[in-house]
Design a protein around this motif. Structure first.
Motif, short mmCIF file in Angstrom:
data_model
loop_
_atom_site.label_atom_id
_atom_site.label_comp_id
_atom_site.label_asym_id
_atom_site.label_seq_id
_atom_site.Cartn_x
_atom_site.Cartn_y
_atom_site.Cartn_z
N LEU A 1 -5.12 -0.12 -6.25
CA LEU A 1 -4.60 -0.77 -6.02
C LEU A 1 -5.14 -1.31 -4.65
O LEU A 1 -4.46 -2.31 -3.93
CB LEU A 1 -3.99 0.61 -4.98
N ARG B 1 1.11 3.43 -3.50
CA ARG B 1 0.97 5.41 -2.88
C ARG B 1 2.03 5.92 -3.53
O ARG B 1 1.85 6.91 -4.75
CB ARG B 1 1.28 5.77 -1.50
N LEU B 2 3.79 5.54 -3.26
CA LEU B 2 4.58 6.53 -3.49
C LEU B 2 3.94 6.60 -5.16
O LEU B 2 5.07 7.12 -5.88
CB LEU B 2 5.92 5.73 -3.00
N TYR C 1 -5.89 4.47 -6.93
CA TYR C 1 -6.33 3.96 -6.03
C TYR C 1 -7.65 2.95 -5.78
O TYR C 1 -6.87 2.22 -4.89
CB TYR C 1 -7.11 5.37 -4.28
N PHE D 1 0.68 -1.21 0.07
CA PHE D 1 0.58 0.58 0.36
C PHE D 1 0.85 0.88 -0.09
O PHE D 1 0.34 2.63 -0.97
CB PHE D 1 -0.36 -0.16 1.40
N PHE D 2 1.98 1.22 0.71
CA PHE D 2 2.20 2.60 0.93
C PHE D 2 3.57 2.85 -0.50
O PHE D 2 3.97 4.30 -0.39
CB PHE D 2 3.04 2.54 2.34
N ILE E 1 1.65 6.07 -7.50
CA ILE E 1 0.25 6.78 -7.56
C ILE E 1 1.44 7.98 -8.06
O ILE E 1 0.78 9.17 -9.22
CB ILE E 1 -0.39 6.74 -7.06
N LYS E 2 1.79 8.60 -6.87
CA LYS E 2 2.29 9.96 -6.69
C LYS E 2 3.32 10.61 -8.15
O LYS E 2 3.26 11.32 -8.72
CB LYS E 2 3.19 10.41 -5.11
N LYS F 1 -5.84 9.92 -10.05
CA LYS F 1 -6.16 9.14 -8.15
C LYS F 1 -6.76 8.37 -8.18
O LYS F 1 -6.86 6.98 -7.27
CB LYS F 1 -5.64 11.13 -7.48
N TYR F 2 -7.97 8.70 -8.22
CA TYR F 2 -8.29 7.88 -7.78
C TYR F 2 -9.24 6.50 -8.72
O TYR F 2 -9.06 5.41 -7.77
CB TYR F 2 -10.57 8.55 -7.98
#
Length: 297
Positions: free
Chosen positions: A95, A56-57, A92, A52-53, A59-60, A88-89
């Motif tokens: 993910l 997130r990286l 996520y 997950f973490f 995705i950014k 973004k949506y």
């Protein structure tokens, strides 16, 4: 107490003790048998958190690359913000779906549950879907763009467009407040785009006394307009009687300014016109009422 009673009591205690020992033994055996599964599930949870973490990286990073691509291509700012929000949506959601699959849940069952709940979800999210459709229409029809000053006529909300997202559009007012308006509202109601043209009409109203010399007042105000550097001189400048009100003759003032100079010029003109009228002893009257008394009263 007889020997028979003592024997029965001893037997009951022995049976109770044996039963307790058996329960503890079964619990211990269950825990021992479950330890591998618990460890495996714990490792899966830890791995899911790591994914997950890391996700997130990633995705950014992807969003950053896409934004830079839009900036290099010179695309509309609103399109850039909308695509970034959609990306973004979407990422996520992908993910989270991957994490559910990694934890051992049956993704087919999850997908079937979501599909079977589609009607209920659609009803619950119909406002959001309407806002999403509104955002798409705004980008396609372009009634306004990022940086435009718009007025939402139904509720009177106005400000400079700062962001066009999937569901909402953000405006910044002249006193630096943020207004968040659903996209569905902007597409279903009338909108005034004050920044659609490079020039904007300055429209002011000033009340003067009925005793004042109208021609002199018009000359004073015209001189103020002509001297101001922001007033566009090759456009028509008008000072005219707009209304004969109860307590004042209302003069209308019209001139043209550049869009980005509108508010500064408006505020400055009101002040300079007031000072010019004061210098020429021209009264701006308060609301008043004239009462005539009958001699027979």
């Amino acid at each position: 107490m007889t020997d028979t009673t003592i024997a029965d009591t001893t037997q009951e205690v022995t049976e109770a003790t044996q039963e307790a020992v058996d329960k503890v033994s079964r619990l211990t055996q269950y825990v021992q048998d479950s330890i591998p599964s618990l460890i495996s599930f714990g490792l899966q949870v830890i791995m899911a958190l790591i994914v997950f973490f890391v996700g997130r990286l990633v995705i950014k990073w992807i969003r950053k690359i896409v934004r830079r691509s839009f900036e290099r291509s010179g695309a509309d700012k609103g399109v850039e913000q909308f695509v970034d929000s959609l990306l973004k949506y979407g990422l996520y959601a992908l993910l989270i779906f991957t994490l559910i699959s990694g934890l051992g849940f049956d993704t087919t069952s999850v997908a079937a549950l979501v599909a079977s709940s589609g009607v209920a979800i659609g009803l619950a999210l119909q406002g959001s879907l309407s806002n999403f459709a509104g955002g798409v229409l705004i980008l396609l029809l372009k009634p306004f763009a990022v940086g435009d000053y718009i007025i939402e006529d139904t509720n009177g909300k106005e400000g400079t467009v700062k962001e066009i997202q999937i569901f909402y559009t953000k405006l910044t007012t002249i006193d630096n407040k943020t207004i968040v308006i659903p996209n569905g509202m902007l597409t279903n109601n009338s909108i005034t785009n004050a920044s659609a043209k490079d020039e904007r009409q300055l429209d002011l109203r000033v009340g003067i006394s009925y005793d004042a010399d109208i021609k002199k007042v018009k000359s004073v105000i015209e001189n103020v307009l002509v001297k101001d550097a922001s007033i566009i001189k090759n456009e028509q400048i008008l000072v005219f009687v707009d209304d004969l009100a109860d307590s004042a003759v209302v003069l209308g003032i019209r001139a043209w300014v550049k869009n980005e100079e509108y508010w500064d010029t408006r505020w400055r003109m009101l002040e300079e016109i007031k000072l010019a009228l004061d210098e020429n002893e021209i009264e701006i009257p308060y609301p008043q009422m004239t009462v005539h008394m009958s001699e027979n009263a």
